[in-house]
Design a protein around this motif. Structure first.
Motif, short mmCIF file in Angstrom:
data_model
loop_
_atom_site.label_atom_id
_atom_site.label_comp_id
_atom_site.label_asym_id
_atom_site.label_seq_id
_atom_site.Cartn_x
_atom_site.Cartn_y
_atom_site.Cartn_z
N GLU A 40 0.83 -1.21 0.00
CA GLU A 40 0.00 0.00 0.00
C GLU A 40 0.86 1.26 0.00
O GLU A 40 0.63 2.21 0.73
CB GLU A 40 -0.95 0.01 1.20
N ALA A 41 1.88 1.23 -0.80
CA ALA A 41 2.79 2.38 -0.91
C ALA A 41 2.41 3.22 -2.12
O ALA A 41 1.84 2.74 -3.10
CB ALA A 41 4.23 1.89 -1.04
N GLU A 42 2.71 4.49 -1.98
CA GLU A 42 2.48 5.41 -3.12
C GLU A 42 3.75 5.44 -3.95
O GLU A 42 4.78 5.97 -3.53
CB GLU A 42 2.13 6.82 -2.62
N VAL A 43 3.67 4.86 -5.10
CA VAL A 43 4.85 4.69 -5.96
C VAL A 43 4.65 5.50 -7.24
O VAL A 43 3.58 5.43 -7.87
CB VAL A 43 5.09 3.20 -6.30
N ALA A 44 5.68 6.22 -7.60
CA ALA A 44 5.69 6.96 -8.87
C ALA A 44 6.99 6.65 -9.58
O ALA A 44 8.08 6.78 -9.00
CB ALA A 44 5.57 8.46 -8.63
N LEU A 45 6.89 6.21 -10.83
CA LEU A 45 8.05 5.79 -11.59
C LEU A 45 8.07 6.54 -12.93
O LEU A 45 7.05 6.56 -13.65
CB LEU A 45 8.02 4.28 -11.82
N ILE A 46 9.20 7.12 -13.25
CA ILE A 46 9.36 7.86 -14.51
C ILE A 46 10.59 7.33 -15.22
O ILE A 46 11.67 7.24 -14.62
CB ILE A 46 9.50 9.37 -14.26
N ILE A 47 10.44 6.95 -16.49
CA ILE A 47 11.53 6.39 -17.27
C ILE A 47 11.56 7.12 -18.63
O ILE A 47 10.52 7.26 -19.29
CB ILE A 47 11.36 4.88 -17.49
N PHE A 48 12.74 7.56 -19.02
CA PHE A 48 12.96 8.12 -20.35
C PHE A 48 13.94 7.23 -21.09
O PHE A 48 15.02 6.89 -20.58
CB PHE A 48 13.53 9.54 -20.26
N SER A 49 13.60 6.87 -22.31
CA SER A 49 14.51 6.08 -23.13
C SER A 49 15.59 6.98 -23.72
O SER A 49 15.55 8.21 -23.57
CB SER A 49 13.73 5.38 -24.25
N ASN A 50 16.58 6.34 -24.40
CA ASN A 50 17.64 7.14 -25.00
C ASN A 50 17.14 7.99 -26.17
O ASN A 50 17.82 8.90 -26.60
CB ASN A 50 18.78 6.22 -25.46
N ARG A 51 15.96 7.68 -26.67
CA ARG A 51 15.35 8.48 -27.73
C ARG A 51 14.42 9.56 -27.19
O ARG A 51 13.80 10.29 -27.96
CB ARG A 51 14.58 7.59 -28.69
N GLY A 52 14.28 9.64 -25.87
CA GLY A 52 13.44 10.65 -25.26
C GLY A 52 12.00 10.24 -25.04
O GLY A 52 11.17 11.08 -24.66
N LYS A 53 11.67 8.96 -25.24
CA LYS A 53 10.30 8.51 -25.03
C LYS A 53 10.04 8.30 -23.54
O LYS A 53 10.89 7.76 -22.81
CB LYS A 53 10.06 7.22 -25.80
N LEU A 54 8.84 8.71 -23.10
CA LEU A 54 8.50 8.69 -21.67
C LEU A 54 7.69 7.44 -21.35
O LEU A 54 6.75 7.07 -22.05
CB LEU A 54 7.68 9.94 -21.31
N TYR A 55 8.07 6.82 -20.22
CA TYR A 55 7.32 5.71 -19.64
C TYR A 55 7.14 6.05 -18.17
O TYR A 55 8.11 6.37 -17.47
CB TYR A 55 8.06 4.38 -19.78
N GLU A 56 5.89 5.97 -17.67
CA GLU A 56 5.63 6.35 -16.28
C GLU A 56 4.59 5.42 -15.67
O GLU A 56 3.80 4.77 -16.36
CB GLU A 56 5.13 7.81 -16.21
N PHE A 57 4.64 5.41 -14.34
CA PHE A 57 3.69 4.62 -13.56
C PHE A 57 3.40 5.36 -12.27
O PHE A 57 4.32 5.85 -11.61
CB PHE A 57 4.24 3.22 -13.25
N CYS A 58 2.11 5.46 -11.92
CA CYS A 58 1.69 6.10 -10.68
C CYS A 58 0.69 5.18 -10.01
O CYS A 58 -0.30 4.75 -10.62
CB CYS A 58 1.08 7.46 -10.96
N SER A 59 0.92 4.87 -8.77
CA SER A 59 0.09 3.87 -8.07
C SER A 59 -1.23 4.46 -7.59
O SER A 59 -2.21 3.73 -7.44
CB SER A 59 0.86 3.30 -6.89
#
Length: 247
Positions: A40-59
């Motif tokens: 039950e944790a509040e998790v936020a994840l942000i990932i940028f690839s080497n081409r600048g594409k964004l991947y994110e996750f928010c719980s």
């Protein structure tokens, strides 16, 4: 046998690098999801690839911005709160002294430009002030000259417009004057013609006046004249005179 230790370094092969990124990204997103559900944790994840594409996750159901705001408050707000009051006061006082010194320097420079408080200045400061005044004077004169040239250009434009308007009015006046002269000449010719006709009629009336005479024209015999002639002849015969035409 177990798997050997993998050396952490950049993968040179482009295809292998992209495959490894996709696998580990999916694994990281899966681990973040499992952590938020299990604990039950509040998790936020942000990932940028080497081409600048964004991947994110928010719980949480909130957006990523809410989590980032919470992170900012916890990280930077605590530092501001934990600062000693004395340090903040000293920092504000130093900033005040800097602003005050800058203000006094500007006031002193203004007085020097007006020719006041020149005593403390040395020769170098006076030369610098002189160059500054010359530069300012050149700038003022240049601005004044440009302003006068702009005004002169505007006045020349207005003068050209007035000259054109005056020329148009003069042409219109000449046209109207020509029409008036032509009309007056026509009226004069008509008056002369009427006067000539009247004068001709009067002259004809004088030349051809009717003579008062007896309407009865008798050629060769006039009873009145015959009687007078007979009476004259008889009187002359009585007196003993004979007219010459009877001789």
């Amino acid at each position: 046998m177990g798997r050997g230790r993998v050396e952490l370094k950049r993968i040179e092969n482009k295809i292998n690098r992209q495959v490894t990124f996709a696998k580990r990204r999916n694994g990281l997103l899966k681990k973040a999801y499992e952590l938020s559900v299990l604990c039950e944790a509040e998790v936020a994840l942000i990932i940028f690839s080497n081409r600048g594409k964004l991947y994110e996750f928010c719980s949480t159901n909130n957006s990523m911005l809410k989590t980032l705001e919470r992170y900012q408050k916890c990280s930077y707000g605590a530092v501001e709160v934990n600062k000693p009051a004395k340090e903040l006061e000293q920092s504000s006082y130093r900033e005040y002294l800097k602003v005050k010194a800058r203000f006094e320097a500007l006031q002193r420079t203004q007085r020097n430009l007006l020719g006041e408080d020149l005593g403390p200045l040395n020769s170098k400061d006076l030369e610098q002030l002189e160059r500054q005044l010359e530069s300012t004077l050149k700038h003022v004169r240049s601005t004044k000259t440009q302003y006068m040239l702009d005004q002169l250009s505007d006045l020349q434009g207005k003068e050209h417009m007035l000259v054109e308007a005056n020329r148009a009015l003069a042409m219109k006046l000449d046209e109207l004057t020509g029409r008036n002269q032509l009309r007056l000449s026509w009226e004069g010719n008509e008056q002369n013609m009427s006067y000539g006709q009247q004068h001709h009629a009067q002259s004809q009336g004088l030349l051809y006046q009717p003579l008062e005479c007896n309407p009865t024209l008798q050629i060769g015999y006039n009873p009145v004249g015959s009687d007078q002639m007979t009476a004259t002849t008889s009187s002359q015969q009585v007196n003993g005179f004979i007219p010459g035409w009877m001789l």
